[in-house]
Design a protein around this motif. Structure first.
Motif, mmCIF file in Angstrom:
data_model
loop_
_atom_site.group_PDB
_atom_site.id
_atom_site.type_symbol
_atom_site.label_atom_id
_atom_site.label_comp_id
_atom_site.label_asym_id
_atom_site.label_seq_id
_atom_site.Cartn_x
_atom_site.Cartn_y
_atom_site.Cartn_z
ATOM 1 N N UNK A 28 0.795 -1.157 0.037
ATOM 2 C CA UNK A 28 -0.103 -0.293 0.029
ATOM 3 C C UNK A 28 0.858 1.204 -0.180
ATOM 4 N N UNK A 29 1.796 1.243 0.772
ATOM 5 C CA UNK A 29 2.846 2.346 0.979
ATOM 6 C C UNK A 29 3.414 2.685 -0.514
ATOM 7 N N UNK A 30 3.710 1.657 -1.182
ATOM 8 C CA UNK A 30 4.330 1.849 -2.440
ATOM 9 C C UNK A 30 3.443 2.247 -3.743
ATOM 10 N N UNK A 31 2.231 1.651 -3.398
ATOM 11 C CA UNK A 31 1.072 2.211 -4.150
ATOM 12 C C UNK A 31 0.902 3.836 -4.113
ATOM 13 N N UNK A 32 0.932 4.213 -2.944
ATOM 14 C CA UNK A 32 0.669 5.540 -2.575
ATOM 15 C C UNK A 32 1.808 6.441 -3.036
ATOM 16 N N UNK A 33 3.135 6.087 -2.948
ATOM 17 C CA UNK A 33 4.268 6.574 -3.235
ATOM 18 C C UNK A 33 4.243 6.722 -4.765
ATOM 19 N N UNK A 34 3.847 5.729 -5.585
ATOM 20 C CA UNK A 34 3.895 5.912 -6.960
ATOM 21 C C UNK A 34 2.595 6.257 -7.534
ATOM 22 N N UNK A 35 1.716 6.685 -6.756
ATOM 23 C CA UNK A 35 0.212 7.115 -7.236
ATOM 24 C C UNK A 35 -0.191 6.320 -8.090
ATOM 25 N N UNK A 36 -0.303 4.735 -7.820
ATOM 26 C CA UNK A 36 -0.880 3.811 -8.736
ATOM 27 C C UNK A 36 -2.126 3.646 -7.683
ATOM 28 N N UNK A 37 -3.194 4.282 -7.450
ATOM 29 C CA UNK A 37 -4.046 3.694 -6.555
ATOM 30 C C UNK A 37 -5.184 2.967 -7.392
ATOM 31 N N UNK A 38 -5.709 2.150 -6.760
ATOM 32 C CA UNK A 38 -6.891 1.483 -7.161
ATOM 33 C C UNK A 38 -8.360 2.199 -6.720
ATOM 34 N N UNK A 39 -9.398 1.511 -7.613
ATOM 35 C CA UNK A 39 -10.639 2.181 -6.993
ATOM 36 C C UNK A 39 -11.275 1.537 -6.009
ATOM 37 N N UNK A 40 -10.882 -0.045 -5.958
ATOM 38 C CA UNK A 40 -11.551 -0.589 -4.846
ATOM 39 C C UNK A 40 -10.456 -1.517 -4.242
ATOM 40 N N UNK A 41 -10.566 -2.012 -3.125
ATOM 41 C CA UNK A 41 -9.760 -2.661 -2.532
ATOM 42 C C UNK A 41 -10.476 -3.909 -1.486
ATOM 43 N N UNK A 42 -10.159 -4.908 -1.479
ATOM 44 C CA UNK A 42 -10.567 -5.953 -0.525
ATOM 45 C C UNK A 42 -9.512 -6.463 0.369
ATOM 46 N N UNK A 43 -9.946 -6.284 1.626
ATOM 47 C CA UNK A 43 -9.038 -6.768 2.641
ATOM 48 C C UNK A 43 -9.752 -8.020 3.331
ATOM 49 N N UNK A 44 -9.048 -8.820 3.142
ATOM 50 C CA UNK A 44 -9.620 -10.424 3.600
ATOM 51 C C UNK A 44 -8.772 -10.748 4.925
ATOM 52 N N UNK A 45 -9.406 -11.704 5.578
ATOM 53 C CA UNK A 45 -8.636 -12.178 6.950
ATOM 54 C C UNK A 45 -9.570 -12.432 8.063
ATOM 55 N N UNK A 46 -9.079 -13.275 9.102
ATOM 56 C CA UNK A 46 -9.700 -13.407 10.209
ATOM 57 C C UNK A 46 -10.235 -12.117 10.855
ATOM 58 N N UNK A 47 -11.080 -12.022 11.951
ATOM 59 C CA UNK A 47 -11.383 -11.060 12.705
ATOM 60 C C UNK A 47 -10.197 -10.488 13.628
ATOM 61 N N UNK A 48 -10.177 -9.268 13.684
ATOM 62 C CA UNK A 48 -9.164 -8.551 14.705
ATOM 63 C C UNK A 48 -7.798 -8.799 14.339
ATOM 64 N N UNK A 49 -7.353 -8.684 13.071
ATOM 65 C CA UNK A 49 -6.049 -8.755 12.600
ATOM 66 C C UNK A 49 -5.459 -7.448 12.110
ATOM 67 N N UNK A 50 -6.450 -6.535 11.839
ATOM 68 C CA UNK A 50 -6.063 -5.240 11.438
ATOM 69 C C UNK A 50 -6.678 -4.728 9.931
ATOM 70 N N UNK A 51 -7.602 -5.320 9.780
ATOM 71 C CA UNK A 51 -8.386 -4.745 8.251
ATOM 72 C C UNK A 51 -8.972 -3.408 8.443
ATOM 73 N N UNK A 52 -9.808 -3.109 9.188
ATOM 74 C CA UNK A 52 -10.476 -1.809 9.355
ATOM 75 C C UNK A 52 -9.435 -0.800 9.703
ATOM 76 N N UNK A 53 -8.608 -1.115 10.574
ATOM 77 C CA UNK A 53 -7.566 -0.428 11.008
ATOM 78 C C UNK A 53 -6.522 0.086 9.955
ATOM 79 N N UNK A 54 -6.244 -0.742 9.011
ATOM 80 C CA UNK A 54 -5.295 -0.670 7.807
ATOM 81 C C UNK A 54 -6.263 0.324 6.930
ATOM 82 N N UNK A 55 -7.727 -0.093 6.743
ATOM 83 C CA UNK A 55 -8.279 0.848 5.841
ATOM 84 C C UNK A 55 -8.531 2.423 6.479
ATOM 85 N N UNK A 56 -8.490 2.674 7.599
ATOM 86 C CA UNK A 56 -8.348 4.140 8.290
ATOM 87 C C UNK A 56 -6.991 4.517 7.784
#
Ligand SMILES: [Zn+2]
Length: 457
Positions: A28-56
């Protein structure tokens, strides 16, 4: 000062603070630096491992006054409002309670308008797999022609329930469970900042109980602090979580491995008095025996989530015992669990398994054990299943035997410890006639068990 739960207080605010998900944050850091952002991201994984935190954090990175930047300043109006959840253009939607077509249509209408504060308009939809099919179809229409500067971040624990048409339009990031060692280090450090001390037994129990979910681990920490203040010890965690203490499991295992079935039964009785259910006890015992097996087999690398003192306890319990012996005991106890699932009496199943297991050493000599098949474990339990017409009689008999066992333990203090030293002769002498008779009566009930074993060699 208002009380803030740890999960909120310790929530990571920057990409570098997110633990154990470097494969996501780096990309994600690389994408931001290179201004290659997508329109939609899907964060998958078990609960409580940082998905919404990373989204914020991604939302901050995009809308920070210095943004898009991989290192949001945390000081500007946008950063502070996103952290507080009050930014007008960063909308968090709970997919479970806004799952219908109307909500998504409404979202589609609003997404057309430019961001109120000039940056990106970011929709974070949590538990996106809960949306209805119609809602997904409406969502798909937005994703097919996404408005400029609108970004969707979907989070889900169940990506398989997200339609392929949606998946194919998202950049997908799979979040991992947080390894115990990393979680333990993090909690110890954060707790230290709050002047909370937590011993290593407690820490490993918390990490194990969390199942790799940081949110669960921190919620246990909240309970522990209100339960035992700023000094957290292993016993407190065991009591809070209803875990069977490792010491008790070690004593039961040791008794069985050193052919003292009656002592094992007394310990089962003790566990029941302390409030554990037979099912909890079996589950804990199977887990303990599994670790014991790894220790006996010299494969302690497979034991990843125990503290040093727990590993030392395993080594002490398994001294002088072969891995094959532990394996056969494990099979019998696990067999009891299978029997209970198919309707057998829990207590009788466990007692029969422990007595049978405690006979393994006597019958064959500890070093030359034949493999015990599941079939044997089944016979071991079935052999003493109460018949429909004599169930009350069997129940009474068991009760008497348990009462005897308690007396025997009082008459011969310290016998439980004797076998741990490997002094088998002393242990055998300490068997009272009553104990022997009681064990023999169990063996008689388990008819045909030992006859079956040679054909399995
Ligand atoms: Zn900022």
């Amino acid at each position: 000062m208002s009380y803030l739960v740890f999960a909120r207080k310790w929530r990571p605010q920057t990409f570098s603070e997110v633990i154990a998900q470097e494969h996501v944050t780096k990309t994600l850091r690389n994408a931001i630096e290179k201004e290659r952002l997508g329109h939609a991201y899907l964060f998958t994984g078990p609960r409580g491992v940082g998905k919404t935190t990373t989204a914020r954090i991604l939302a901050k990175a995009l809308n920070c006054i210095n943004g898009p930047t991989p290192d949001p300043c945390m000081q500007c109006e946008a950063c502070r409002r996103i952290a507080a959840g009050s930014h007008l253009d960063v909308l968090e939607i709970d997919g479970a309670s806004n799952r219908g077509i109307d909500e998504i249509r409404d979202l589609r209408e609003k997404a057309r308008y430019a961001a109120a504060e000039g940056g990106y308009k970011i929709y974070i939809i949590d538990e996106v797999h809960m949306l209805t099919r119609e809602a997904f179809n409406a969502l798909l229409k937005i994703l097919e022609e996404p408005p400029d500067k609108v970004i969707f971040i979907f989070a889900t624990t169940e990506p398989r329930k997200v339609p392929a048409t949606i998946l194919s339009r998202c950049q997908r990031f799979d979040f991992r469970r947080i390894p115990s060692s990393i979680m333990a280090e993090y909690i110890r450090e954060e707790a230290g900042k709050e002047k909370i001390s937590i011993d290593s037994d407690a820490l490993s129990l918390v990490c194990r109980a969390s199942g790799g979910s940081m949110r669960d681990a921190l919620s246990i920490m909240d309970q522990l602090v209100s339960f035992s203040g700023k000094e957290i010890k292993g016993e407190a965690v065991s009591r809070l979580l209803g875990l069977v203490e490792a010491d008790l499991l070690a004593e039961i295992s040791s008794a069985v491995l050193h052919s003292r079935g009656s002592v094992a039964l007394d310990l089962v009785q003790e566990a029941l008095v302390r409030g554990y259910s037979i099912e909890e006890l079996i589950a804990a015992l199977v887990g303990f025996l599994r670790n014991l097996l790894l220790s006996a087999a010299g494969a302690e690398k497979g034991i990843t989530d125990l503290s040093d003192s727990e590993v030392a306890l395993l080594r002490q319990t398994v001294t002088g015992v072969s891995d094959v012996h532990v394996l056969n005991v494990l099979r019998l106890v696990a067999g009891a669990s299978a029997q209970i699932r198919s309707g057998a009496s829990p207590r009788i199943s466990l007692e029969a398994a422990l007595i049978t297991a405690s006979k393994l050493g006597i019958a064959f000599g500890i070093e030359s054990l034949p493999p015990v098949t599941e079939k044997v474990a089944v016979v071991a339990v079935k052999g003493i299943q109460p018949d429909t017409d004599s169930s009350s009689e069997t129940a009474v008999q068991n009760k008497e035997e348990t009462a005897d066992g308690q007396e025997a333990l009082v008459e011969a203090p310290g016998t439980a410890e004797t076998p741990v030293n490997g002094n088998k002769d002393t242990a055998d002498e300490a068997h009272s006639d009553d104990e022997k008779e009681r064990e023999n009566s169990y063996v008689r009930k388990i008819s045909g068990l030992f006859d079956m074993i040679p054909e399995n060699r």
